[in-house]
Design a protein around this motif. Structure first.
Motif, mmCIF file in Angstrom:
data_model
loop_
_atom_site.group_PDB
_atom_site.id
_atom_site.type_symbol
_atom_site.label_atom_id
_atom_site.label_comp_id
_atom_site.label_asym_id
_atom_site.label_seq_id
_atom_site.Cartn_x
_atom_site.Cartn_y
_atom_site.Cartn_z
ATOM 1 N N PRO A 201 8.327 -3.665 -3.973
ATOM 2 C CA PRO A 201 8.822 -2.312 -4.660
ATOM 3 C C PRO A 201 8.618 -1.826 -5.949
ATOM 4 O O PRO A 201 8.253 -0.790 -6.513
ATOM 5 N N GLU A 202 8.744 -3.004 -6.689
ATOM 6 C CA GLU A 202 8.632 -2.892 -8.194
ATOM 7 C C GLU A 202 7.575 -3.700 -8.681
ATOM 8 O O GLU A 202 7.358 -4.944 -8.146
ATOM 9 N N GLY A 214 7.668 -0.315 -13.199
ATOM 10 C CA GLY A 214 8.479 0.665 -12.405
ATOM 11 C C GLY A 214 7.810 0.603 -11.026
ATOM 12 O O GLY A 214 7.609 -0.296 -10.504
ATOM 13 N N PRO A 215 8.339 1.773 -10.278
ATOM 14 C CA PRO A 215 7.813 1.625 -8.849
ATOM 15 C C PRO A 215 6.356 1.185 -8.770
ATOM 16 O O PRO A 215 5.434 1.867 -9.548
ATOM 17 N N GLN A 218 3.369 3.967 -8.705
ATOM 18 C CA GLN A 218 3.406 4.287 -10.029
ATOM 19 C C GLN A 218 2.465 3.578 -10.870
ATOM 20 O O GLN A 218 1.767 3.856 -11.899
ATOM 21 N N VAL A 219 2.797 2.382 -10.764
ATOM 22 C CA VAL A 219 2.136 1.384 -11.805
ATOM 23 C C VAL A 219 0.740 0.873 -11.336
ATOM 24 O O VAL A 219 -0.097 0.362 -12.244
ATOM 25 N N MET A 220 0.553 0.540 -9.887
ATOM 26 C CA MET A 220 -0.606 0.185 -9.524
ATOM 27 C C MET A 220 -1.775 1.135 -9.448
ATOM 28 O O MET A 220 -2.313 1.362 -8.361
#
Length: 247
Positions: A201-202, A214-215, A218-220
């Motif tokens: 999840p993170e 972050g989540p 949003q990061v990948m």
């Protein structure tokens, strides 16, 4: 909520040449976090810094809800000497070293726990097998059984799913997800983006410096991954070329 880990202006490296620079991030207690980034991004160095194998060049690692006694660490398989004459049961039983000491003996209760850990990763019947004769997947199962016995609140995994078969990977991901359900904090260095998106999840993305945290969704992003590659390529030469040498 107090984080499990806090990286405060953390710089880690070798001979004063940073591999991770000025990292500022908090890892929430009970979180399941992937550490991603290009080769040379400092991912493995970060885990070793958490274990205390490297003293920070600058900044620090702070243990909020945890401490270093709460850590179970799985290094890359390439860092493990499989020529050492150990059987599967010997390797797994090392997970109890805090309990019995380096020269202690296993009582009936401890032997039962070792057998249960071996069974839980699907290695029943291979207890006497020398670790040097195991396949990559069997070896990783044995190492996960050792982690189970450590019963740690913080689990660090360095490339845990590299060079193993799909069935073993699915079984070991199930172990990781169970740790997460139990409220343990898991930090895992991973390369496969689909595995990250499906199970973690993170995400913390590194390129020697922090790119994003972050989540996972949003990061990948393609933008972050491109930026990470650019940052690592810019510092592919000697660290002082990038102005990275620590005075």
């Amino acid at each position: 909520m107090t984080p499990a880990l806090a990286f405060n202006d953390l710089t880690l490296g070798y001979d004063r040449l940073p591999a991770v620079q000025k990292l500022q991030a908090d890892i929430a207690e009970g979180s399941l976090t992937a550490v991603v980034g290009p080769n040379g991004a400092g991912k493995s160095t970060l885990l070793k810094g958490v274990t205390g194998a490297f003293a920070p060049l600058q900044g620090k690692v702070e243990f909020g809800a945890l401490n270093r006694d709460d850590i179970a660490y799985l290094p890359q398989q390439s860092d493990i000497d499989r020529a050492f004459p150990l059987s599967v049961v010997d390797l797994v039983a090392m997970g109890l070293w805090r309990e019995i000491g380096p020269f202690g003996w296993l009582g009936r209760k401890q032997r039962g726990r070792v057998e249960a850990a071996i069974s839980s990763v699907g290695l029943t019947g291979l207890e006497s097998r020398p670790i040097g004769s195991l396949s990559g997947g069997q070896m990783q199962r044995a190492l996960f059984a050792r982690l189970l016995l450590q019963d740690a609140r913080l689990v660090l995994l360095d490339e845990p799913f590299t060079a193993i078969d799909a069935r073993t990977m699915a079984d070991l991901i199930a172990v990781v997800r169970n740790w997460h359900r139990e409220g343990r904090t898991v930090l895992a260095v991973l390369h496969d983006a689909e595995t990250v998106r499906a199970h973690f999840p993170e995400t913390l993305m590194l390129a020697r410096e922090l790119v994003a945290h972050g989540p996972t969704e949003q990061v990948m992003t393609a933008e972050n991954q491109f930026r990470a590659r650019q940052m690592c390529e810019a510092c592919a030469g000697p660290p002082h070329v990038c102005g990275r040498e620590v005075a």
